[in-house]
Design a protein around this motif. Structure first.
Motif, PDB file in Angstrom:
ATOM      1  N   SER A   8       0.736  -1.338  -0.073  1.00 35.61           N
ATOM      2  CA  SER A   8       0.032  -0.059  -0.033  1.00 35.61           C
ATOM      3  C   SER A   8       0.997   1.239   0.074  1.00 35.61           C
ATOM      4  O   SER A   8       0.639   2.114  -0.776  1.00 35.61           O
ATOM      5  CB  SER A   8      -0.901  -0.115   1.106  1.00 35.61           C
ATOM      6  N   ILE A   9       1.850   1.420   0.754  1.00 30.10           N
ATOM      7  CA  ILE A   9       2.755   2.301   0.836  1.00 30.10           C
ATOM      8  C   ILE A   9       3.483   2.638  -0.679  1.00 30.10           C
ATOM      9  O   ILE A   9       3.805   3.923  -0.903  1.00 30.10           O
ATOM     10  CB  ILE A   9       3.929   2.142   2.036  1.00 30.10           C
ATOM     11  N   VAL A  10       4.300   1.760  -0.961  1.00 31.40           N
ATOM     12  CA  VAL A  10       4.903   1.689  -2.088  1.00 31.40           C
ATOM     13  C   VAL A  10       4.049   2.077  -3.117  1.00 31.40           C
ATOM     14  O   VAL A  10       4.377   2.957  -4.219  1.00 31.40           O
ATOM     15  CB  VAL A  10       5.656   0.416  -2.514  1.00 31.40           C
ATOM     16  N   SER A  11       2.735   1.496  -3.179  1.00 34.33           N
ATOM     17  CA  SER A  11       1.708   1.903  -4.409  1.00 34.33           C
ATOM     18  C   SER A  11       1.357   3.398  -4.435  1.00 34.33           C
ATOM     19  O   SER A  11       1.472   4.152  -5.533  1.00 34.33           O
ATOM     20  CB  SER A  11       0.608   0.969  -4.322  1.00 34.33           C
ATOM     21  N   ARG A  12       1.333   4.009  -3.277  1.00 33.96           N
ATOM     22  CA  ARG A  12       0.814   5.381  -3.106  1.00 33.96           C
ATOM     23  C   ARG A  12       2.103   6.158  -3.526  1.00 33.96           C
ATOM     24  O   ARG A  12       1.492   7.372  -3.763  1.00 33.96           O
ATOM     25  CB  ARG A  12       0.334   5.617  -1.520  1.00 33.96           C
ATOM     26  N   HIS A  13       3.050   5.687  -3.539  1.00 33.18           N
ATOM     27  CA  HIS A  13       4.264   6.523  -3.893  1.00 33.18           C
ATOM     28  C   HIS A  13       4.927   6.419  -5.565  1.00 33.18           C
ATOM     29  O   HIS A  13       5.748   6.646  -5.803  1.00 33.18           O
ATOM     30  CB  HIS A  13       5.358   6.397  -2.929  1.00 33.18           C
ATOM     31  N   GLY A  14       3.903   5.481  -6.225  1.00 34.90           N
ATOM     32  CA  GLY A  14       3.926   5.211  -7.604  1.00 34.90           C
ATOM     33  C   GLY A  14       5.026   4.275  -7.872  1.00 34.90           C
ATOM     34  O   GLY A  14       5.666   4.139  -8.802  1.00 34.90           O
ATOM     35  N   GLY A  15       5.348   3.418  -7.020  1.00 32.48           N
ATOM     36  CA  GLY A  15       6.236   2.286  -7.124  1.00 32.48           C
ATOM     37  C   GLY A  15       5.578   1.024  -7.182  1.00 32.48           C
ATOM     38  O   GLY A  15       4.574   0.930  -7.367  1.00 32.48           O
ATOM     39  N   CYS A  16       6.501  -0.176  -6.968  1.00 30.96           N
ATOM     40  CA  CYS A  16       5.987  -1.607  -7.277  1.00 30.96           C
ATOM     41  C   CYS A  16       7.121  -2.623  -6.347  1.00 30.96           C
ATOM     42  O   CYS A  16       8.100  -2.008  -6.101  1.00 30.96           O
ATOM     43  CB  CYS A  16       5.839  -1.883  -8.565  1.00 30.96           C
ATOM     44  N   ILE A  17       6.598  -3.473  -6.305  1.00 36.98           N
ATOM     45  CA  ILE A  17       7.108  -4.363  -5.624  1.00 36.98           C
ATOM     46  C   ILE A  17       7.172  -6.033  -6.348  1.00 36.98           C
ATOM     47  O   ILE A  17       6.293  -6.312  -6.897  1.00 36.98           O
ATOM     48  CB  ILE A  17       6.655  -4.845  -4.213  1.00 36.98           C
ATOM     49  N   ASP A  18       8.572  -6.430  -6.586  1.00 36.08           N
ATOM     50  CA  ASP A  18       8.637  -7.636  -7.214  1.00 36.08           C
ATOM     51  C   ASP A  18       9.342  -8.538  -6.281  1.00 36.08           C
ATOM     52  O   ASP A  18       9.989  -8.418  -5.471  1.00 36.08           O
ATOM     53  CB  ASP A  18      10.046  -7.262  -8.515  1.00 36.08           C
ATOM     54  N   VAL A  19       8.754  -9.854  -6.527  1.00 37.16           N
ATOM     55  CA  VAL A  19       9.402 -10.855  -5.599  1.00 37.16           C
ATOM     56  C   VAL A  19       9.762 -12.060  -6.252  1.00 37.16           C
ATOM     57  O   VAL A  19       9.363 -12.340  -7.672  1.00 37.16           O
ATOM     58  CB  VAL A  19       8.070 -11.317  -4.688  1.00 37.16           C
ATOM     59  N   GLU A  20      10.974 -12.820  -5.948  1.00 37.51           N
ATOM     60  CA  GLU A  20      11.338 -14.152  -6.410  1.00 37.51           C
ATOM     61  C   GLU A  20      11.297 -14.937  -5.319  1.00 37.51           C
ATOM     62  O   GLU A  20      11.957 -14.434  -4.193  1.00 37.51           O
ATOM     63  CB  GLU A  20      12.936 -13.721  -6.953  1.00 37.51           C
ATOM     64  N   SER A  21      10.929 -16.146  -5.660  1.00 36.28           N
ATOM     65  CA  SER A  21      10.580 -17.031  -4.356  1.00 36.28           C
ATOM     66  C   SER A  21      11.152 -18.388  -5.079  1.00 36.28           C
ATOM     67  O   SER A  21      10.750 -18.608  -6.122  1.00 36.28           O
ATOM     68  CB  SER A  21       9.296 -17.107  -3.878  1.00 36.28           C
ATOM     69  N   GLU A  22      11.895 -19.162  -4.190  1.00 36.45           N
ATOM     70  CA  GLU A  22      12.238 -20.533  -4.549  1.00 36.45           C
ATOM     71  C   GLU A  22      11.838 -21.513  -3.256  1.00 36.45           C
ATOM     72  O   GLU A  22      12.436 -21.143  -2.290  1.00 36.45           O
ATOM     73  CB  GLU A  22      13.680 -20.607  -4.778  1.00 36.45           C
ATOM     74  N   PRO A  23      11.291 -22.308  -3.518  1.00 39.74           N
ATOM     75  CA  PRO A  23      10.838 -23.283  -2.401  1.00 39.74           C
ATOM     76  C   PRO A  23      11.907 -23.751  -1.600  1.00 39.74           C
ATOM     77  O   PRO A  23      13.026 -24.316  -2.503  1.00 39.74           O
ATOM     78  CB  PRO A  23       9.980 -24.643  -2.972  1.00 39.74           C
ATOM     79  N   GLY A  24      11.909 -23.818  -0.635  1.00 42.13           N
ATOM     80  CA  GLY A  24      13.177 -24.383   0.291  1.00 42.13           C
ATOM     81  C   GLY A  24      14.310 -23.288   0.486  1.00 42.13           C
ATOM     82  O   GLY A  24      15.201 -23.348   1.179  1.00 42.13           O
ATOM     83  N   ARG A  25      14.253 -22.290  -0.403  1.00 42.65           N
ATOM     84  CA  ARG A  25      15.469 -21.033  -0.379  1.00 42.65           C
ATOM     85  C   ARG A  25      15.006 -19.899   0.227  1.00 42.65           C
ATOM     86  O   ARG A  25      15.658 -19.214   0.670  1.00 42.65           O
ATOM     87  CB  ARG A  25      15.889 -20.998  -1.609  1.00 42.65           C
ATOM     88  N   GLY A  26      13.758 -19.707   0.054  1.00 43.62           N
ATOM     89  CA  GLY A  26      13.097 -18.404   0.616  1.00 43.62           C
ATOM     90  C   GLY A  26      12.611 -17.427  -0.502  1.00 43.62           C
ATOM     91  O   GLY A  26      12.576 -17.586  -1.631  1.00 43.62           O
ATOM     92  N   SER A  27      12.156 -16.154  -0.046  1.00 50.32           N
ATOM     93  CA  SER A  27      12.049 -15.367  -1.031  1.00 50.32           C
ATOM     94  C   SER A  27      12.822 -14.038  -0.956  1.00 50.32           C
ATOM     95  O   SER A  27      13.072 -13.607   0.117  1.00 50.32           O
ATOM     96  CB  SER A  27      10.620 -14.753  -0.749  1.00 50.32           C
ATOM     97  N   THR A  28      12.891 -13.047  -2.224  1.00 55.55           N
ATOM     98  CA  THR A  28      13.679 -11.928  -2.174  1.00 55.55           C
ATOM     99  C   THR A  28      12.568 -10.946  -2.479  1.00 55.55           C
ATOM    100  O   THR A  28      12.020 -11.082  -3.679  1.00 55.55           O
ATOM    101  CB  THR A  28      14.990 -12.007  -3.060  1.00 55.55           C
ATOM    102  N   PHE A  29      12.394  -9.732  -1.955  1.00 56.84           N
ATOM    103  CA  PHE A  29      11.728  -8.828  -2.486  1.00 56.84           C
ATOM    104  C   PHE A  29      12.423  -7.604  -2.906  1.00 56.84           C
ATOM    105  O   PHE A  29      13.411  -6.876  -2.260  1.00 56.84           O
ATOM    106  CB  PHE A  29      10.702  -8.354  -1.174  1.00 56.84           C
ATOM    107  N   HIS A  30      12.084  -7.018  -4.075  1.00 59.44           N
ATOM    108  CA  HIS A  30      12.597  -5.969  -4.813  1.00 59.44           C
ATOM    109  C   HIS A  30      11.782  -4.785  -4.403  1.00 59.44           C
ATOM    110  O   HIS A  30      10.575  -4.966  -5.126  1.00 59.44           O
ATOM    111  CB  HIS A  30      13.220  -6.212  -6.001  1.00 59.44           C
TER     112      HIS A  30
END
Length: 90
Positions: A8-30
């Motif tokens: 919500s905060i990122v969207s209101r500022h015109g941004g976006c969130i990208d996610v990379e996820s691998e089972p057993g390894r975790g997730s990375t958010f950009h």
């Protein structure tokens, strides 16, 4: 902070969130926020540091919570302790 709140905060500022996820390894958010060519206005810091007095009792079953809150309370000028006749519940 939850992902929905961050989104919500990122969207209101015109941004976006990208996610990379691998089972057993975790997730990375950009988190991407738009750049600005505008020069920010420097405003003199007018915040007043809170300085409290009195005693605050911190009750929690997790040591890390008790320690964190104790440090915050003491930094704001409060005392911590137990009222007369109380005992620790270890």
């Amino acid at each position: 902070m939850g992902l929905a709140t961050c989104y919500s905060i990122v969207s209101r500022h015109g941004g976006c969130i990208d996610v990379e996820s691998e089972p057993g390894r975790g997730s990375t958010f950009h988190v991407y926020l738009p750049a600005s060519s505008e020069v920010g206005v420097v405003i003199e810091d007018q915040r007043v540091r809170h300085q409290g007095s009195g005693t605050i009792i911190v009750v929690d079953d997790e040591e890390v919570i008790r320690t964190t809150v104790r440090r915050m309370v003491e930094a704001l000028g409060y005392q911590r302790g137990l009222p007369k006749g109380w005992r620790r519940g270890d």
